[in-house]
Design a protein around this motif. Structure first.
Motif, PDB file in Angstrom:
ATOM      1  N   ARG A 173       0.977  -1.072  -0.034  1.00 42.35           N
ATOM      2  CA  ARG A 173       0.166  -0.225  -0.093  1.00 42.35           C
ATOM      3  C   ARG A 173       0.881   1.389   0.058  1.00 42.35           C
ATOM      4  O   ARG A 173       0.386   2.255  -0.326  1.00 42.35           O
ATOM      5  CB  ARG A 173      -0.993  -0.663   1.614  1.00 42.35           C
ATOM      6  CG  ARG A 173      -0.446  -0.196   2.692  1.00 42.35           C
ATOM      7  CD  ARG A 173      -1.310   0.455   3.593  1.00 42.35           C
ATOM      8  NE  ARG A 173      -1.829   1.371   4.353  1.00 42.35           N
ATOM      9  CZ  ARG A 173      -2.374   1.499   5.735  1.00 42.35           C
ATOM     10  NH1 ARG A 173      -2.852   0.752   5.898  1.00 42.35           N
ATOM     11  NH2 ARG A 173      -2.922   3.289   5.321  1.00 42.35           N
ATOM     12  N   ASN A 174       1.819   1.256   0.190  1.00 40.76           N
ATOM     13  CA  ASN A 174       2.719   2.584   0.576  1.00 40.76           C
ATOM     14  C   ASN A 174       4.086   2.327  -0.769  1.00 40.76           C
ATOM     15  O   ASN A 174       4.583   3.319  -1.169  1.00 40.76           O
ATOM     16  CB  ASN A 174       3.406   2.693   1.777  1.00 40.76           C
ATOM     17  CG  ASN A 174       2.615   3.062   2.671  1.00 40.76           C
ATOM     18  OD1 ASN A 174       2.192   3.143   2.962  1.00 40.76           O
ATOM     19  ND2 ASN A 174       3.384   3.445   3.696  1.00 40.76           N
ATOM     20  N   GLU A 234       5.425   2.432   8.482  1.00 39.34           N
ATOM     21  CA  GLU A 234       5.075   4.149   8.255  1.00 39.34           C
ATOM     22  C   GLU A 234       3.299   3.937   8.228  1.00 39.34           C
ATOM     23  O   GLU A 234       2.754   4.330   8.420  1.00 39.34           O
ATOM     24  CB  GLU A 234       5.330   4.485   6.999  1.00 39.34           C
ATOM     25  CG  GLU A 234       6.675   4.859   7.229  1.00 39.34           C
ATOM     26  CD  GLU A 234       8.410   4.938   5.884  1.00 39.34           C
ATOM     27  OE1 GLU A 234       6.952   5.302   4.934  1.00 39.34           O
ATOM     28  OE2 GLU A 234       8.711   5.580   5.989  1.00 39.34           O
ATOM     29  N   ALA A 235       3.348   2.104   7.499  1.00 37.35           N
ATOM     30  CA  ALA A 235       1.815   1.927   7.027  1.00 37.35           C
ATOM     31  C   ALA A 235       0.804   2.035   8.345  1.00 37.35           C
ATOM     32  O   ALA A 235      -0.943   2.460   8.653  1.00 37.35           O
ATOM     33  CB  ALA A 235       1.385   1.078   6.445  1.00 37.35           C
ATOM     34  N   LYS A 236       1.105   1.071   9.166  1.00 36.96           N
ATOM     35  CA  LYS A 236       1.088   1.155  10.621  1.00 36.96           C
ATOM     36  C   LYS A 236       0.156   2.128  11.467  1.00 36.96           C
ATOM     37  O   LYS A 236      -0.308   2.288  12.258  1.00 36.96           O
ATOM     38  CB  LYS A 236       1.885   0.359  11.755  1.00 36.96           C
ATOM     39  CG  LYS A 236       1.464  -0.695  12.824  1.00 36.96           C
ATOM     40  CD  LYS A 236       1.932  -1.617  13.052  1.00 36.96           C
ATOM     41  CE  LYS A 236       2.462  -1.844  14.729  1.00 36.96           C
ATOM     42  NZ  LYS A 236       2.610  -3.221  15.000  1.00 36.96           N
ATOM     43  N   THR A 237       1.757   3.184  11.396  1.00 41.72           N
ATOM     44  CA  THR A 237       1.219   4.315  11.317  1.00 41.72           C
ATOM     45  C   THR A 237       0.643   5.606  10.740  1.00 41.72           C
ATOM     46  O   THR A 237       0.030   6.273  11.830  1.00 41.72           O
ATOM     47  CB  THR A 237       2.506   5.702  12.625  1.00 41.72           C
ATOM     48  OG1 THR A 237       3.399   5.420  11.244  1.00 41.72           O
ATOM     49  CG2 THR A 237       3.808   4.608  13.079  1.00 41.72           C
ATOM     50  N   GLY A 238      -0.287   5.518  10.054  1.00 37.03           N
ATOM     51  CA  GLY A 238      -0.820   5.888   8.670  1.00 37.03           C
ATOM     52  C   GLY A 238      -0.027   7.090   7.925  1.00 37.03           C
ATOM     53  O   GLY A 238      -0.836   7.336   7.128  1.00 37.03           O
ATOM     54  N   ASN A 239       0.867   6.790   7.940  1.00 39.56           N
ATOM     55  CA  ASN A 239       1.375   6.808   6.531  1.00 39.56           C
ATOM     56  C   ASN A 239       1.531   6.619   5.315  1.00 39.56           C
ATOM     57  O   ASN A 239       1.450   5.680   5.595  1.00 39.56           O
ATOM     58  CB  ASN A 239       2.885   7.504   6.825  1.00 39.56           C
ATOM     59  CG  ASN A 239       3.158   8.250   8.744  1.00 39.56           C
ATOM     60  OD1 ASN A 239       2.444   9.770   8.246  1.00 39.56           O
ATOM     61  ND2 ASN A 239       4.552   8.072   9.361  1.00 39.56           N
ATOM     62  N   GLY A 240       1.202   7.738   4.737  1.00 38.49           N
ATOM     63  CA  GLY A 240       1.018   7.102   2.672  1.00 38.49           C
ATOM     64  C   GLY A 240       2.461   6.325   2.747  1.00 38.49           C
ATOM     65  O   GLY A 240       3.327   7.425   2.843  1.00 38.49           O
ATOM     66  N   PRO A 241       1.660   6.720   0.708  1.00 38.41           N
ATOM     67  CA  PRO A 241       3.493   6.546   0.456  1.00 38.41           C
ATOM     68  C   PRO A 241       4.030   7.883   0.533  1.00 38.41           C
ATOM     69  O   PRO A 241       3.264   8.539   0.204  1.00 38.41           O
ATOM     70  CB  PRO A 241       2.992   5.619  -1.176  1.00 38.41           C
ATOM     71  CG  PRO A 241       1.421   6.277  -0.836  1.00 38.41           C
ATOM     72  CD  PRO A 241       0.752   6.618   0.177  1.00 38.41           C
ATOM     73  N   CYS A 242       5.816   7.621   0.322  1.00 37.63           N
ATOM     74  CA  CYS A 242       6.377   8.752   0.127  1.00 37.63           C
ATOM     75  C   CYS A 242       6.508   9.625  -1.104  1.00 37.63           C
ATOM     76  O   CYS A 242       6.330   8.555  -1.887  1.00 37.63           O
ATOM     77  CB  CYS A 242       8.196   8.373   0.276  1.00 37.63           C
ATOM     78  SG  CYS A 242       9.159  10.384   0.311  1.00 37.63           S
ATOM     79  N   ARG A 243       5.516  10.427  -1.678  1.00 37.36           N
ATOM     80  CA  ARG A 243       5.672  10.810  -3.443  1.00 37.36           C
ATOM     81  C   ARG A 243       6.473  12.311  -3.358  1.00 37.36           C
ATOM     82  O   ARG A 243       7.048  13.266  -2.455  1.00 37.36           O
ATOM     83  CB  ARG A 243       4.148  11.063  -3.608  1.00 37.36           C
ATOM     84  CG  ARG A 243       3.558  10.640  -2.832  1.00 37.36           C
ATOM     85  CD  ARG A 243       3.304   9.851  -3.777  1.00 37.36           C
ATOM     86  NE  ARG A 243       1.970   8.768  -3.692  1.00 37.36           N
ATOM     87  CZ  ARG A 243       1.827   7.297  -4.360  1.00 37.36           C
ATOM     88  NH1 ARG A 243       2.124   6.870  -5.175  1.00 37.36           N
ATOM     89  NH2 ARG A 243       0.490   6.893  -4.233  1.00 37.36           N
ATOM     90  N   TRP A 244       7.603  12.031  -4.552  1.00 38.92           N
ATOM     91  CA  TRP A 244       8.456  12.761  -4.593  1.00 38.92           C
ATOM     92  C   TRP A 244       8.345  13.427  -4.911  1.00 38.92           C
ATOM     93  O   TRP A 244       8.221  13.715  -6.841  1.00 38.92           O
ATOM     94  CB  TRP A 244       9.771  11.550  -5.541  1.00 38.92           C
ATOM     95  CG  TRP A 244       9.814  10.984  -4.057  1.00 38.92           C
ATOM     96  CD1 TRP A 244      10.001   9.880  -3.669  1.00 38.92           C
ATOM     97  CD2 TRP A 244      11.535  11.382  -3.649  1.00 38.92           C
ATOM     98  NE1 TRP A 244      10.790   8.690  -2.820  1.00 38.92           N
ATOM     99  CE2 TRP A 244      11.515   9.818  -2.608  1.00 38.92           C
ATOM    100  CE3 TRP A 244      13.122  12.521  -3.367  1.00 38.92           C
ATOM    101  CZ2 TRP A 244      12.599  10.059  -1.932  1.00 38.92           C
ATOM    102  CZ3 TRP A 244      13.569  11.677  -2.014  1.00 38.92           C
ATOM    103  CH2 TRP A 244      13.355  10.553  -1.695  1.00 38.92           C
ATOM    104  N   GLN A 245       7.362  14.334  -4.660  1.00 38.02           N
ATOM    105  CA  GLN A 245       6.898  15.665  -5.896  1.00 38.02           C
ATOM    106  C   GLN A 245       7.188  17.328  -6.148  1.00 38.02           C
ATOM    107  O   GLN A 245       7.214  17.661  -7.318  1.00 38.02           O
ATOM    108  CB  GLN A 245       5.105  15.802  -6.068  1.00 38.02           C
ATOM    109  CG  GLN A 245       4.731  14.291  -6.572  1.00 38.02           C
ATOM    110  CD  GLN A 245       3.523  14.583  -5.267  1.00 38.02           C
ATOM    111  OE1 GLN A 245       2.855  14.957  -4.584  1.00 38.02           O
ATOM    112  NE2 GLN A 245       2.550  12.985  -6.064  1.00 38.02           N
TER     113      GLN A 245
END
Length: 65
Positions: free
Chosen positions: A12-13, A39-50
């Protein structure tokens, strides 16, 4: 060349740029999965390099723009 496993591609990330960056920094897929799971367990989504600075950092490490 490192080929991402199904576990990576279906995580998911998952983000192709994040994966490329971490691999270029020497991380194994197993290490990446542990990080993304945490990261997913703490509610953080994927890192986006934008952002501009993120894209510059990504390009410096991977050659991706």
């Amino acid at each position: 060349m490192n080929h991402a496993t199904d576990a990576i591609l279906n995580h998911r990330n998952y983000d192709a740029d994040d994966h490329a960056y971490l691999v270029a920094k020497g991380w194994t897929d197993a290490e990446i999965l542990v990080r993304w799971d945490a990261e997913a367990k703490t509610g953080n989504g994927p890192c986006r390099w934008q952002s501009v600075s993120a894209r510059s950092k990504l390009a410096a490490v991977t050659g991706r723009h």
